[in-house]
Design a protein around this motif. Structure first.
Motif, PDB file in Angstrom:
ATOM      1  N   LEU A 208     -38.604 -21.377  -1.468  1.00 47.62           N
ATOM      2  CA  LEU A 208     -37.312 -20.725  -1.676  1.00 47.62           C
ATOM      3  C   LEU A 208     -36.288 -21.249  -0.672  1.00 47.62           C
ATOM      4  CD1 LEU A 208     -38.443 -17.004  -2.160  1.00 47.62           C
ATOM      5  CD2 LEU A 208     -38.296 -18.836  -3.847  1.00 47.62           C
ATOM      6  N   PRO A 209     -35.114 -21.693  -1.150  1.00 48.58           N
ATOM      7  CA  PRO A 209     -34.085 -22.230  -0.254  1.00 48.58           C
ATOM      8  C   PRO A 209     -33.228 -21.129   0.359  1.00 48.58           C
ATOM      9  CG  PRO A 209     -33.363 -22.480  -2.516  1.00 48.58           C
ATOM     10  CD  PRO A 209     -34.739 -21.851  -2.577  1.00 48.58           C
ATOM     11  N   VAL A 210     -33.859 -20.238   1.103  1.00 51.51           N
ATOM     12  CA  VAL A 210     -33.141 -19.175   1.827  1.00 51.51           C
ATOM     13  C   VAL A 210     -33.380 -19.382   3.316  1.00 51.51           C
ATOM     14  CG1 VAL A 210     -33.181 -17.468  -0.032  1.00 51.51           C
ATOM     15  CG2 VAL A 210     -35.104 -17.603   1.555  1.00 51.51           C
ATOM     16  N   GLY A 211     -32.373 -19.061   4.126  1.00 51.71           N
ATOM     17  CA  GLY A 211     -32.522 -19.233   5.560  1.00 51.71           C
ATOM     18  C   GLY A 211     -32.916 -20.653   5.903  1.00 51.71           C
ATOM     19  N   ASP A 212     -33.985 -20.786   6.692  1.00 53.50           N
ATOM     20  CA  ASP A 212     -34.498 -22.115   7.066  1.00 53.50           C
ATOM     21  C   ASP A 212     -35.711 -22.481   6.220  1.00 53.50           C
ATOM     22  OD1 ASP A 212     -34.416 -24.480   8.518  1.00 53.50           O
ATOM     23  OD2 ASP A 212     -35.760 -23.729  10.076  1.00 53.50           O
ATOM     24  N   GLY A 213     -35.761 -21.943   4.985  1.00 58.17           N
ATOM     25  CA  GLY A 213     -36.838 -22.289   4.061  1.00 58.17           C
ATOM     26  C   GLY A 213     -37.975 -21.299   4.113  1.00 58.17           C
ATOM     27  N   LEU A 214     -38.283 -20.687   2.975  1.00 56.42           N
ATOM     28  CA  LEU A 214     -39.363 -19.698   2.879  1.00 56.42           C
ATOM     29  C   LEU A 214     -40.369 -20.201   1.856  1.00 56.42           C
ATOM     30  CD1 LEU A 214     -40.269 -16.850   3.880  1.00 56.42           C
ATOM     31  CD2 LEU A 214     -39.183 -15.926   1.820  1.00 56.42           C
ATOM     32  N   LEU A 215     -41.532 -20.619   2.329  1.00 55.01           N
ATOM     33  CA  LEU A 215     -42.615 -21.070   1.464  1.00 55.01           C
ATOM     34  C   LEU A 215     -43.454 -19.860   1.066  1.00 55.01           C
ATOM     35  CD1 LEU A 215     -44.363 -23.331   0.183  1.00 55.01           C
ATOM     36  CD2 LEU A 215     -45.586 -23.448   2.386  1.00 55.01           C
ATOM     37  N   CYS A 216     -43.602 -19.638  -0.239  1.00 56.77           N
ATOM     38  CA  CYS A 216     -44.338 -18.481  -0.750  1.00 56.77           C
ATOM     39  C   CYS A 216     -45.415 -18.954  -1.713  1.00 56.77           C
ATOM     40  CB  CYS A 216     -43.401 -17.527  -1.496  1.00 56.77           C
ATOM     41  SG  CYS A 216     -41.996 -16.962  -0.529  1.00 56.77           S
ATOM     42  N   ALA A 217     -46.491 -18.219  -1.757  1.00 54.77           N
ATOM     43  CA  ALA A 217     -47.564 -18.545  -2.706  1.00 54.77           C
ATOM     44  C   ALA A 217     -48.352 -17.278  -3.036  1.00 54.77           C
ATOM     45  CB  ALA A 217     -48.494 -19.591  -2.128  1.00 54.77           C
ATOM     46  N   VAL A 218     -48.750 -17.171  -4.286  1.00 51.56           N
ATOM     47  CA  VAL A 218     -49.594 -16.079  -4.762  1.00 51.56           C
ATOM     48  C   VAL A 218     -51.036 -16.558  -4.812  1.00 51.56           C
ATOM     49  CG1 VAL A 218     -50.079 -14.518  -6.674  1.00 51.56           C
ATOM     50  CG2 VAL A 218     -47.711 -15.095  -6.115  1.00 51.56           C
ATOM     51  N   ARG A 219     -51.936 -15.763  -4.274  1.00 46.91           N
ATOM     52  CA  ARG A 219     -53.370 -16.084  -4.382  1.00 46.91           C
ATOM     53  C   ARG A 219     -53.826 -15.733  -5.796  1.00 46.91           C
ATOM     54  NH1 ARG A 219     -58.590 -13.036  -1.870  1.00 46.91           N
ATOM     55  NH2 ARG A 219     -60.108 -14.492  -2.715  1.00 46.91           N
ATOM     56  N   ARG A 220     -54.416 -16.704  -6.455  1.00 51.98           N
ATOM     57  CA  ARG A 220     -54.900 -16.478  -7.817  1.00 51.98           C
ATOM     58  C   ARG A 220     -55.971 -15.400  -7.844  1.00 51.98           C
ATOM     59  NH1 ARG A 220     -53.298 -20.458 -11.426  1.00 51.98           N
ATOM     60  NH2 ARG A 220     -52.538 -22.411 -10.503  1.00 51.98           N
ATOM     61  N   GLY A 221     -56.049 -14.682  -8.986  1.00 49.72           N
ATOM     62  CA  GLY A 221     -57.043 -13.634  -9.131  1.00 49.72           C
ATOM     63  C   GLY A 221     -58.431 -14.196  -9.323  1.00 49.72           C
TER      64      GLY A 221
END
Length: 221
Positions: A208-221
């Protein structure tokens, strides 16, 4: 060609203006402003309003009851996480500096959160995280030592329930992550983290290009 370059510059400027507008879109109250001022006094970076808003949204989307935060700071990110969590949710927040956590406690109270909504653990993250419960967390937010980000990822995969989220702050490194020149070790580690998250079969990622960059990820079920 000159006209095309002018159009490209205009598009770039418009995008930067739009990103700045988006990052400042979330209004902040007195408690957040107080926590930010304490961070400035201590020379600490704190998440931007845009990053905070994204964390609040993600915590709400996950209906988060248990969140782990690496890097308490003075409480800016913690307030945003608590705002998105369930009313009975508990934030477990870890920091090397107990005095910073005292500021965060004051900020949380000013924001209206009861004392039992947050558990403060002083200490080095990689010493504390192994003591936390496997699969016991809905979201893990990492804003600690960039050199340890890959280790935080490994711990997060253990801590998260299936469908839980992990987020890393500051992955743009002020633009150095995409700079082709020689970079310090912490930037190299961030690049390794980005590759690991993108290539992991266990995660569904987004940057996500917010602030200084926010890397997000969902753990698969």
């Amino acid at each position: 060609m000159r006209q095309l370059r002018g159009q490209e510059r205009a598009i770039t400027a418009n995008r930067q203006t739009s990103w700045s507008f988006a990052d400042a879109f979330v209004a902040e109250d007195d408690a957040l402003r107080w926590a930010r001022e304490r961070a400035r006094e201590a020379g600490l970076p704190s998440v931007s309003p845009g990053t905070g808003g994204a964390l609040r949204l993600l915590a709400a989307t996950a209906d988060a009851k248990a969140v782990a935060e690496i890097g308490t700071g003075t409480g800016v990110s913690g307030i945003y996480l608590l705002l998105g969590m369930r009313p009975d949710g508990v934030l477990t927040t870890v920091d090397l500096q107990p005095e910073r956590q005292q500021h965060a406690k004051t900020a949380f109270r000013a924001a209206g959160f009861a004392g039992n909504r947050a558990r403060f653990i002083p200490g080095r993250a990689l010493d504390v995280l192994p003591r936390l419960a496997d699969g016991g967390y809905d979201l893990v937010f990492c804003d600690g030592d960039r050199l340890e980000y890959l280790d935080y990822l490994a711990e997060s995969l253990r801590l998260l329930r299936p469908g839980g989220l992990v987020c890393f702050e500051g992955v743009f490194a002020d633009g150095r992550t995409v700079d082709s020149g020689a970079q310090p070790a912490e930037v190299q580690r961030i690049r390794e983290l980005l590759r690991a998250v993108r290539e992991s079969q266990e995660l569904v990622p987004s940057l996500l290009p917010v602030g200084d960059g926010l890397l997000c990820a969902v753990r698969r079920g």
